[in-house]
Design an enzyme around this catalytic site. Structure first.
Site, mmCIF file in Angstrom:
data_model
loop_
_atom_site.group_PDB
_atom_site.id
_atom_site.type_symbol
_atom_site.label_atom_id
_atom_site.label_comp_id
_atom_site.label_asym_id
_atom_site.label_seq_id
_atom_site.Cartn_x
_atom_site.Cartn_y
_atom_site.Cartn_z
ATOM 1 C CE LYS A 63 -24.846 28.031 -18.694
ATOM 2 N NZ LYS A 63 -24.731 29.748 -18.867
ATOM 3 C CE LYS A 116 -23.491 26.289 -12.668
ATOM 4 N NZ LYS A 116 -23.129 27.403 -12.686
ATOM 5 C CE LYS A 138 -28.276 33.439 -12.543
ATOM 6 N NZ LYS A 138 -27.371 34.205 -13.334
HETATM 7 N N1 AQP Z 1 -24.196 26.684 -7.810
HETATM 8 C C1 AQP Z 1 -23.588 27.416 -7.473
HETATM 9 N N2 AQP Z 1 -22.806 27.370 -6.299
HETATM 10 C C2 AQP Z 1 -22.007 28.496 -6.058
HETATM 11 N N3 AQP Z 1 -21.501 29.441 -6.948
HETATM 12 C C3 AQP Z 1 -22.171 29.619 -8.069
HETATM 13 N N4 AQP Z 1 -22.394 30.723 -9.040
HETATM 14 C C4 AQP Z 1 -22.979 30.016 -9.958
HETATM 15 N N5 AQP Z 1 -23.888 28.948 -9.510
HETATM 16 C C5 AQP Z 1 -23.265 28.581 -8.522
HETATM 17 C C6 AQP Z 1 -21.484 31.667 -9.059
HETATM 18 O O1 AQP Z 1 -22.223 32.743 -9.186
HETATM 19 C C7 AQP Z 1 -21.579 33.745 -9.861
HETATM 20 C C8 AQP Z 1 -22.448 34.518 -11.020
HETATM 21 O O2 AQP Z 1 -22.628 33.375 -11.950
HETATM 22 P P1 AQP Z 1 -23.320 33.746 -13.196
HETATM 23 O O3 AQP Z 1 -24.466 34.745 -13.345
HETATM 24 O O4 AQP Z 1 -22.402 33.750 -14.374
HETATM 25 O O5 AQP Z 1 -24.315 32.362 -13.691
HETATM 26 P P2 AQP Z 1 -24.009 31.229 -13.940
HETATM 27 O O6 AQP Z 1 -22.617 30.679 -13.352
HETATM 28 O O7 AQP Z 1 -23.995 30.772 -15.287
HETATM 29 O O8 AQP Z 1 -24.985 30.734 -12.919
HETATM 30 P P3 AQP Z 1 -26.084 29.556 -13.378
HETATM 31 O O9 AQP Z 1 -27.143 29.756 -12.528
HETATM 32 O O10 AQP Z 1 -25.624 28.372 -13.818
HETATM 33 O O11 AQP Z 1 -26.855 30.366 -14.511
HETATM 34 P P4 AQP Z 1 -27.285 29.953 -15.933
HETATM 35 O O12 AQP Z 1 -27.831 28.553 -15.566
HETATM 36 O O13 AQP Z 1 -27.862 30.952 -16.608
HETATM 37 O O14 AQP Z 1 -25.925 29.327 -16.484
HETATM 38 C C9 AQP Z 1 -20.217 33.200 -10.403
HETATM 39 O O15 AQP Z 1 -19.089 33.561 -9.474
HETATM 40 C C10 AQP Z 1 -20.547 31.670 -10.078
HETATM 41 O O16 AQP Z 1 -19.178 30.866 -9.917
#
Ligand code: AQP
Length: 337
Positions: A118, A200, A203
């Site tokens: 990130k 992965k 968002k």
């Molecule tokens: N690609 C994924 N596959 C499976 N599980 C996933 N999670 C996130 N991406 C995947 C799971 O979703 C839960 C909430 O995640 P979060 O809101 O903390 O967001 P994140 O992990 O930061 O997701 P993003 O999409 O990657 O957000 P950004 O881009 O803003 O950082 C967690 O349980 C996570 O494991």
């Protein structure tokens, strides 16, 4: 009558209110949480303080926080059986993060892959909060003395840190925290980006064609799936040298319950187009009822705020109790009232 909440093991888990949920959040996380509500005492956080670790606008954060609660409920989290709360509404998360931060080895934080990825994406404007994020996450979990934390596979490294910090606190002071177990599902634990199946689904992906959102229009879902990167050849099979097809198979299998063998048999010799159409249809069939429920929920914001108020009340009681114990053990003088 079911087991009383106090006798059930506790789970704590959360999503960041950064934007709408994508299919990875649903399959890797929220859908599984919904199935756990009868067996665990559940704390589902909307972790708004974590959402501040990347550049954001206050109005978006406010809106996303309420929308995250509505999405939780639309995806099956039931406020009657679980505690849904906003992280910043509960005193204790940041306080415990400071205490754990004083124990956290700098080198371990520097090795966190999410921070490395990130911070590269954010560039020059990256703040220290992103570096400290895993410590705040450890505090989120340990504040409720959670037995287990259901998450997607991407969070494994952060959970190891939470366990290490719990152990370190216990060793440094005295036995206080349980060591939380990661609960990572077998299916859908890591949904990959449609345009880059080696990363992965996320968002914050710059290429938004890679991310399938639960609340996006049907046509857009269909378009994204049909243009998903596949691999050379035309065979439908899951293997390391076919990350694109493997990812779509994993999505289809998670949504329909069909095994990889059944899917491979169904599309054998048919090429990628009918396979992708089936994936798109399965996604649409899943999201349609969620979208309808979400629209209904968003019509009554007062009701959503009440859910968050009630969730925070229960969470706060638990948090105060744990925080008092931690302060005492760490040698902080009790406040004269
Ligand atoms: N690609 C994924 N596959 C499976 N599980 C996933 N999670 C996130 N991406 C995947 C799971 O979703 C839960 C909430 O995640 P979060 O809101 O903390 O967001 P994140 O992990 O930061 O997701 P993003 O999409 O990657 O957000 P950004 O881009 O803003 O950082 C967690 O349980 C996570 O494991």
């Amino acid at each position: 009558m079911g087991t009383p909440a106090s006798e059930k093991p506790t789970i704590l888990t959360a999503c960041q209110p950064t934007s709408h949920f994508h299919l990875g959040n649903y399959l890797g996380a929220v859908r599984r949480w919904a199935d756990m509500q009868d067996d665990y005492e559940c704390f589902f956080g909307v972790v708004d303080l974590h959402a501040m670790t990347a550049p954001y606008t206050p109005a978006d954060l406010r809106r996303n926080t309420l929308e995250c609660a509505a999405q939780y409920i639309a995806c099956g989290l039931d406020p009657k059986r679980s505690n849904i709360f906003v992280q910043s509404h509960v005193t204790g998360h940041t306080e415990l993060a400071w205490i754990l931060g004083c124990l956290a080895p700098l080198g371990q934080l520097e090795r966190m892959t999410q921070f490395k990825d990130k911070s590269k994406r954010i560039g020059q404007s990256v703040g220290a909060g992103l570096f400290f994020y895993p410590v705040l996450q450890a505090a989120d979990i340990l504040l409720y003395n959670a037995d287990a934390v259901p998450v997607g596979e991407d969070q494994k490294q952060h959970l190891e840190l939470a366990r290490d910090l719990a152990q370190k606190f216990n060793n440094t002071y005295s036995e206080t925290f349980k060591l939380p177990e990661p609960l990572i599902g077998k299916k859908g634990a890591r949904i990959m980006a449609l345009q880059d199946p080696e990363s992965k689904m996320s968002k914050s992906d710059k290429n938004q064609s890679s991310t399938l959102y639960l609340f996006e229009p049907k046509e857009s879902i269909r378009k994204k799936v049909m243009s998903a990167v596949t691999d050379s050849g035309s065979e439908i099979s899951a293997s390391d040298d076919k990350p694109g097809v493997s990812n779509l198979m994993s999505i289809l299998s998670s949504l329909t319950g069909h095994s990889y063998e059944e899917i491979a048999g169904q599309f054998s010799g048919k090429g990628y187009a009918p396979f992708k159409e089936a994936v798109a249809e399965a996604v649409i069939a899943t999201v349609e009822p969620l979208q309808a429920r979400y629209q209904e929920l968003m019509k009554d914001k007062d009701a959503l705020n009440t859910v968050l108020k009630e969730g925070a009340e229960v969470a706060q009681k638990r948090a105060y109790k744990m925080l008092a114990k931690v302060y005492r053990k760490a040698g902080l003088l009790e406040r004269v009232r």
